[in-house]
Scaffold this motif. Sequence first.
Motif, short mmCIF file in Angstrom:
data_model
loop_
_atom_site.label_atom_id
_atom_site.label_comp_id
_atom_site.label_asym_id
_atom_site.label_seq_id
_atom_site.Cartn_x
_atom_site.Cartn_y
_atom_site.Cartn_z
N THR A 150 0.84 -1.20 0.00
CA THR A 150 0.00 0.00 0.00
C THR A 150 0.87 1.25 0.00
OG1 THR A 150 -0.08 0.17 2.41
CG2 THR A 150 -1.74 -1.24 1.34
N LYS A 151 0.22 2.39 -0.25
CA LYS A 151 0.94 3.66 -0.27
C LYS A 151 1.67 3.92 1.04
CE LYS A 151 -2.92 5.69 -1.54
NZ LYS A 151 -3.94 6.67 -1.95
N ARG A 152 1.00 3.70 2.14
CA ARG A 152 1.59 4.00 3.45
C ARG A 152 2.68 2.99 3.84
NH1 ARG A 152 -3.55 6.34 6.97
NH2 ARG A 152 -3.81 8.23 5.71
N GLU A 153 2.68 1.85 3.19
CA GLU A 153 3.79 0.91 3.40
C GLU A 153 4.99 1.29 2.54
OE1 GLU A 153 1.24 -3.19 4.34
OE2 GLU A 153 1.82 -2.68 2.28
N ILE A 154 4.72 1.77 1.34
CA ILE A 154 5.80 2.03 0.39
C ILE A 154 6.61 3.26 0.77
CG2 ILE A 154 6.24 2.76 -2.01
CD1 ILE A 154 3.79 0.97 -2.76
N ILE A 155 5.96 4.33 1.17
CA ILE A 155 6.66 5.61 1.36
C ILE A 155 7.76 5.52 2.41
CG2 ILE A 155 6.39 8.04 1.95
CD1 ILE A 155 5.28 7.04 -0.84
N PRO A 156 7.51 4.98 3.63
CA PRO A 156 8.62 4.91 4.60
C PRO A 156 9.75 4.00 4.14
CG PRO A 156 6.65 3.81 5.46
CD PRO A 156 6.23 4.56 4.24
N LEU A 157 9.42 2.93 3.41
CA LEU A 157 10.48 2.05 2.91
C LEU A 157 11.36 2.78 1.90
CD1 LEU A 157 8.44 -1.26 2.44
CD2 LEU A 157 10.17 -0.80 4.18
N ALA A 158 10.72 3.52 1.00
CA ALA A 158 11.50 4.28 0.02
C ALA A 158 12.35 5.35 0.70
CB ALA A 158 10.56 4.91 -1.01
N GLN A 159 11.78 6.00 1.71
CA GLN A 159 12.55 7.03 2.43
C GLN A 159 13.77 6.43 3.12
OE1 GLN A 159 12.30 10.27 2.57
NE2 GLN A 159 10.39 10.57 1.42
N GLU A 160 13.62 5.21 3.65
CA GLU A 160 14.77 4.55 4.29
C GLU A 160 15.92 4.32 3.31
OE1 GLU A 160 13.38 0.96 6.05
OE2 GLU A 160 12.04 1.97 7.48
N HIS A 161 15.56 4.22 2.03
CA HIS A 161 16.58 4.03 0.99
C HIS A 161 16.97 5.37 0.35
CE1 HIS A 161 15.36 -0.15 1.49
NE2 HIS A 161 16.45 -0.51 0.82
N HIS A 162 16.57 6.47 0.98
CA HIS A 162 16.94 7.82 0.53
C HIS A 162 16.41 8.13 -0.86
CE1 HIS A 162 19.51 7.80 4.06
NE2 HIS A 162 20.11 6.71 3.61
N LEU A 163 15.22 7.63 -1.14
CA LEU A 163 14.60 7.88 -2.43
C LEU A 163 13.50 8.92 -2.28
CD1 LEU A 163 14.33 4.19 -3.65
CD2 LEU A 163 15.68 5.99 -4.76
N PRO A 164 13.55 10.02 -3.02
CA PRO A 164 12.43 10.97 -3.01
C PRO A 164 11.17 10.26 -3.48
CG PRO A 164 14.34 11.89 -4.13
CD PRO A 164 14.63 10.43 -3.93
N CYS A 165 10.09 10.44 -2.75
CA CYS A 165 8.88 9.69 -3.08
C CYS A 165 7.67 10.39 -2.49
CB CYS A 165 8.97 8.26 -2.56
SG CYS A 165 9.19 8.19 -0.78
N GLY A 166 6.52 10.02 -2.99
CA GLY A 166 5.28 10.54 -2.46
C GLY A 166 4.12 9.72 -2.96
N ALA A 167 3.05 9.71 -2.17
CA ALA A 167 1.82 9.04 -2.57
C ALA A 167 0.89 10.04 -3.24
CB ALA A 167 1.14 8.43 -1.35
N LEU A 168 0.10 9.57 -4.17
CA LEU A 168 -0.94 10.40 -4.76
C LEU A 168 -2.18 10.29 -3.88
CD1 LEU A 168 1.09 10.03 -7.13
CD2 LEU A 168 -0.88 10.27 -8.66
N GLN A 169 -2.37 11.32 -3.06
CA GLN A 169 -3.41 11.29 -2.03
C GLN A 169 -4.78 11.64 -2.60
OE1 GLN A 169 -2.36 10.09 0.90
NE2 GLN A 169 -1.30 11.69 2.06
N THR A 170 -5.79 10.86 -2.26
CA THR A 170 -7.15 11.26 -2.53
C THR A 170 -7.57 12.27 -1.46
OG1 THR A 170 -8.13 9.55 -1.13
CG2 THR A 170 -7.64 8.97 -3.43
N THR A 171 -8.72 12.89 -1.64
CA THR A 171 -9.21 13.83 -0.62
C THR A 171 -9.36 13.14 0.72
OG1 THR A 171 -10.36 15.12 -2.32
CG2 THR A 171 -11.07 15.42 -0.04
#
Length: 376
Positions: free
Chosen positions: A303-324
Amino acid sequence: MAGPLAGVRVLDLSREVAGAYATKLLADYGADVLKLEAPGGGPLRRFGPFPGDDPHTERSGLFLHLNTNKRSRVLDATDPANAERILALAAEADIVVEDFAPGDPASWGWGWEALSAGRDDLVLLSITPFGQTGPYRRYRGSEITAQGFGGPMHMTGHASLGPLKHAGHFAGYHAGIVSAFAAMLLRLRVEAGGRGDWIDVSLAECQACSRDRRSTALLAASYAGVGGGRGATGLRVAAGVRPCADGYVNIMGAGPRLHALLHLIHREDLLEHPDINAPMTLMPPALAEEVEGAYRAWLDERTKREIIPLAQEHHLPCGALQTTQDLIEDPHFLERGVWEPIDHPEAGRLRYPGRPFVMSATPVSYKNRRGPQARG
């Protein structure tokens, strides 16, 4: 504690997003803003969303959001019979904001000359599509014309299709920020003993001078003689928006970050490929497809909330496309108190987008005084 703009008095004669957002920023940080509307209400009252999808001029989400902390009064500024009342209200204000066509306020009896007569401390902020001078000064404009004439539409969309407008009121909010900044600069000069002035803000020029692609393309064209444009869609390995288990994410894993991305998705074996460091456009198609396939398979399981912290741990700029709904429930925004619950007698209790910046010792207090009832 009083807001930083406490004591600053603003007369808001604007009708569109740019003026409304400029005066909202001033009001939310303590200025006393009086908004005037013609009988029947302004055009922003017709914009949704509406609570329960029930259109009502007292429940427009856009209008309510843009008019927090303002007082309001019914008065038609376009009627010359009201000029004396406009001038009397302006005499009590430090800043006057309007967005009528150039020349119209003067024809109604309350232009710059009349407003500034006998005083040198007034700040008049006039916001129009193309400015107060020039051959386009009387042209009508809209969000899409501002984005197309001066903004990023020359680069948005696929090359084989028409240009695409940014969603919402991108140009209007941008010009509103510029307008609030300009008004505060002049007000600062007045409080230091200087003179007021008439500020001329053009939506098209705000877009043309924006750093969001257009200004950089203009700079490049001044050197190369060729500007940017809409490109064709192609495979960009590990770059751009990709689907995941519950929506979409964007991880910047291309180029020098590809090694980190391969570690993230547990495909370190691909680091041994002789062409793994090739430029994106020169990577062999078979290798590009293998990287992309592994990347997409990894995303599909998370999921989005699983992916973002993992990518940040690898120093990768990242973001989720948030719905309202994602935004409203986001734990980071909730902890920082971004959404402000406000009670309104017609719209009820709703959560509004909060302050754009925080001051440690000066909290922002939101109210939503009821505006004038729309009358036919």
